[in-house]
Enzyme design. Structure first.
Site, PDB file in Angstrom:
ATOM      1  N   ASP A   1       0.754  -1.354  -0.151  1.00  0.00           N
ATOM      2  CA  ASP A   1      -0.259  -0.441  -0.331  1.00  0.00           C
ATOM      3  C   ASP A   1       0.885   0.988   0.225  1.00  0.00           C
ATOM      4  O   ASP A   1       0.591   2.558   0.555  1.00  0.00           O
ATOM      5  CB  ASP A   1      -0.703   0.099   1.119  1.00  0.00           C
ATOM      6  CG  ASP A   1      -2.082  -1.235   1.541  1.00  0.00           C
ATOM      7  OD1 ASP A   1      -1.956  -1.649  -0.181  1.00  0.00           O
ATOM      8  OD2 ASP A   1      -2.028  -1.820   2.286  1.00  0.00           O
ATOM      9  N   ARG A   2       1.985   1.322   0.167  1.00  0.00           N
ATOM     10  CA  ARG A   2       3.059   2.525  -0.683  1.00  0.00           C
ATOM     11  C   ARG A   2       3.412   3.513   0.778  1.00  0.00           C
ATOM     12  O   ARG A   2       3.666   4.078   1.187  1.00  0.00           O
ATOM     13  CB  ARG A   2       2.298   3.351  -1.686  1.00  0.00           C
ATOM     14  CG  ARG A   2       2.483   2.407  -3.055  1.00  0.00           C
ATOM     15  CD  ARG A   2       1.635   4.110  -3.986  1.00  0.00           C
ATOM     16  NE  ARG A   2       1.590   3.623  -5.250  1.00  0.00           N
ATOM     17  CZ  ARG A   2       2.140   3.094  -6.349  1.00  0.00           C
ATOM     18  NH1 ARG A   2       3.207   3.398  -5.716  1.00  0.00           N
ATOM     19  NH2 ARG A   2       2.307   2.639  -7.891  1.00  0.00           N
ATOM     20  N   LEU A   3       3.304   1.945   1.577  1.00  0.00           N
ATOM     21  CA  LEU A   3       3.269   2.376   3.198  1.00  0.00           C
ATOM     22  C   LEU A   3       5.184   2.605   3.428  1.00  0.00           C
ATOM     23  O   LEU A   3       5.053   0.942   4.291  1.00  0.00           O
ATOM     24  CB  LEU A   3       3.026   1.949   4.168  1.00  0.00           C
ATOM     25  CG  LEU A   3       1.271   2.588   3.778  1.00  0.00           C
ATOM     26  CD1 LEU A   3      -0.178   1.867   4.900  1.00  0.00           C
ATOM     27  CD2 LEU A   3       0.737   4.208   3.716  1.00  0.00           C
TER      28      LEU A   3
END
Ligand SMILES: Cc1cc2nc3c(=O)[nH]c(=O)nc-3n(C[C@H](O)[C@H](O)[C@H](O)COP(=O)(O)O)c2cc1C
Length: 219
Positions: A195-197
């Site tokens: 999640d692009r975290l």
């Protein structure tokens, strides 16, 4: 990639992408983490894990970038070898700052290094030069890197000339060829996550005592 390399790669991925990276400790220097990541990249069977983008900049602020190979690193810096008559050398000599970027895609990892640049000693360059194959050593003599050349035949003629010149002899390291050391003041480790975290840790060298400050920054 062998089954063993694939398994090792999956385990390394598990440590980074799936499981959180351990938080860096105190003011630990970044070289150990770099060495671990570099070793993981080598073990995963990535082609040329030592390839890195080196960006330089003219004194007027015009940047340029190209891929080179990392040949040595330790606490004093990251070393690559090149032709001192090349475009990158002209830029680095006039404005001795560079950035290096590694991207180990299968591990979803990026390392960015920024710092001052210096030439390594002739002795160090020669030691590395002598470890290269004879063909590469002759190639270094024959190429005026980044300068125009009429055609390939001209290059091959220069190779022939130096092959004859050095026949039966040791090939010295040309004075116009050698290493640059990038002495890092900043190193960022980037680990891709769901999640692009992503995880990002930036190490800044404290100029006054050479200790390292570590910050986690937002993805
Ligand atoms: C995988 C790869 C590795 C390379 N390694 C080096 C290297 O270690 N040293 C070097 O001078 N050029 C290397 N090159 C060539 C450079 O990318 C570049 O073409 C050359 O250094 C001239 O750059 P310049 O005109 O900006 O000085 C490599 C290219 C690739 C694609």
């Amino acid at each position: 990639m062998s089954l063993f390399s694939k398994l090792r790669c999956a385990l390394t991925l598990g440590q980074g992408v799936l499981v959180n990276l351990p938080e860096p400790k105190g003011d630990e220097p970044p070289f150990q983490l770099f060495a671990q990541w570099f070793e993981a990249a080598k073990q995963c069977g990535i082609v040329l894990p030592e390839s890195m983008l080196v960006a330089s900049c003219t004194p007027e602020g015009r940047p340029s970038a190209r891929v080179v190979l990392l040949k040595e690193f330790d606490e004093s810096g990251f070393v690559f070898y090149t032709n001192y008559g090349s475009r990158k050398a002209a830029e680095l000599d006039a404005n001795p700052w560079a950035s290096l970027t590694f991207h180990w895609n299968i591990l979803q990892r990026q390392v960015r290094i920024e710092g001052r640049v210096e030439r390594v000693s002739y002795e160090q360059s020669n030691a590395y030069f002598q470890s290269r194959g004879r063909g590469s050593r002759i190639g270094a003599w024959a190429s005026h890197q980044s300068h125009p050349i009429a055609n390939r035949s001209k290059l091959e003629a220069q190779v022939k000339e130096f092959t004859q010149k050095f026949e039966g002899q040791e090939i010295p390291c040309p004075e116009f060829w050698g290493g640059y050391r990038v002495i890092p003041h900043t190193i960022e480790f980037w680990q891709g996550k769901a999640d692009r975290l992503h995880d990002r840790y930036v190490y800044h060298r404290n100029e006054s005592d050479s200790s390292w400050q570590i910050d986690r920054i937002s993805p």
